[in-house]
Design an enzyme around this catalytic site. Structure first.
Site, PDB file in Angstrom:
ATOM      1  NE  ARG A  89     -65.510   5.957 -27.070  1.00 46.84           N
ATOM      2  CZ  ARG A  89     -64.706   6.950 -27.275  1.00 46.84           C
ATOM      3  NH1 ARG A  89     -64.820   7.677 -28.361  1.00 46.84           N
ATOM      4  NH2 ARG A  89     -63.781   7.253 -26.396  1.00 46.84           N
ATOM      5  NE  ARG A 145     -64.602  13.983 -27.587  1.00 49.32           N
ATOM      6  CZ  ARG A 145     -63.669  14.074 -26.657  1.00 49.32           C
ATOM      7  NH1 ARG A 145     -63.099  15.225 -26.386  1.00 49.32           N
ATOM      8  NH2 ARG A 145     -63.298  13.010 -25.986  1.00 49.32           N
TER       9      ARG A 145
END
Length: 187
Positions: A89, A145
């Site tokens: 990520r 998010r």
């Protein structure tokens, strides 16, 4: 071995398409989200720490994720490849993954990028929360998010484009049509 990263924003369909890839290619599946949720459900020290970050819409620190991944990779044997779902990520995680795979004589073969617009992503996340009961799948956390994804994770797209490994796939439409496009990118 065939090592595939499935990449995209929260709600882009990574889990759905991962399941199809696993069935088609008999890959081992490493989903950091599933592993972290398991740790949280078991109320381990890792799970409690991770929950605090996740519930605030933040990414779990690289060190925790990388150690968890190293252990998971070490436990695999005799599989034709691995699909990495939700990892890496960050650029640091991508570099750590490249290093871990190189130590094993492996590499990332392809990065499948599921591309979906924000409105559809938020809609999917909220719907998923209603179905699964996941407390972190609500509109406020979804938007946080996505902000985190754009600031910290999206730079990976350029990282993998530069390596010639990124395959952008339209993540909106019929699930089987999307999967057919993914298979073309892999093969």
């Amino acid at each position: 071995m065939k090592n595939i990263i499935i990449f995209g924003a929260p709600g882009s369909g990574k889990g759905t398409q991962s399941d199809k890839l696993i069935a088609e290619y008999k890959l081992a599946h490493i989903s950091t989200g599933d592993v972290l949720r398991g740790e949280m459900a078991a109320k381990t020290e890792l799970g409690t720490t991770a929950a605090a970050y996740i519930n605030d819409g933040k990414l779990v620190p690289d060190g925790i994720i990388i150690d968890m991944l190293r252990s998971t990779l070490d436990s695999l044997s005799g599989v034709p490849g691995v699909i990495f779902d939700g990892f890496p990520r960050t650029i640091a995680q991508a570099e750590a993954l490249d290093k871990m795979l190189a130590e094993r004589g492996e590499k990332v073969n392809v990065v499948v990028g599921l591309e979906v617009d924000d409105a559809e992503l938020v809609k999917r996340i909220i719907a998923r929360g209603r179905i699964s009961g996941r407390s972190d799948d609500n509109e406020a956390t979804a938007k946080k998010r996505l902000e985190t994804y754009y600031s910290q994770t999206l730079p990976l797209k350029e990282f993998y484009i530069a390596q010639g490994k990124y395959a952008g796939i339209d993540g909106v439409g019929d699930i089987d049509d999307i999967f057919a496009n993914i298979k073309k990118a892999i093969e």
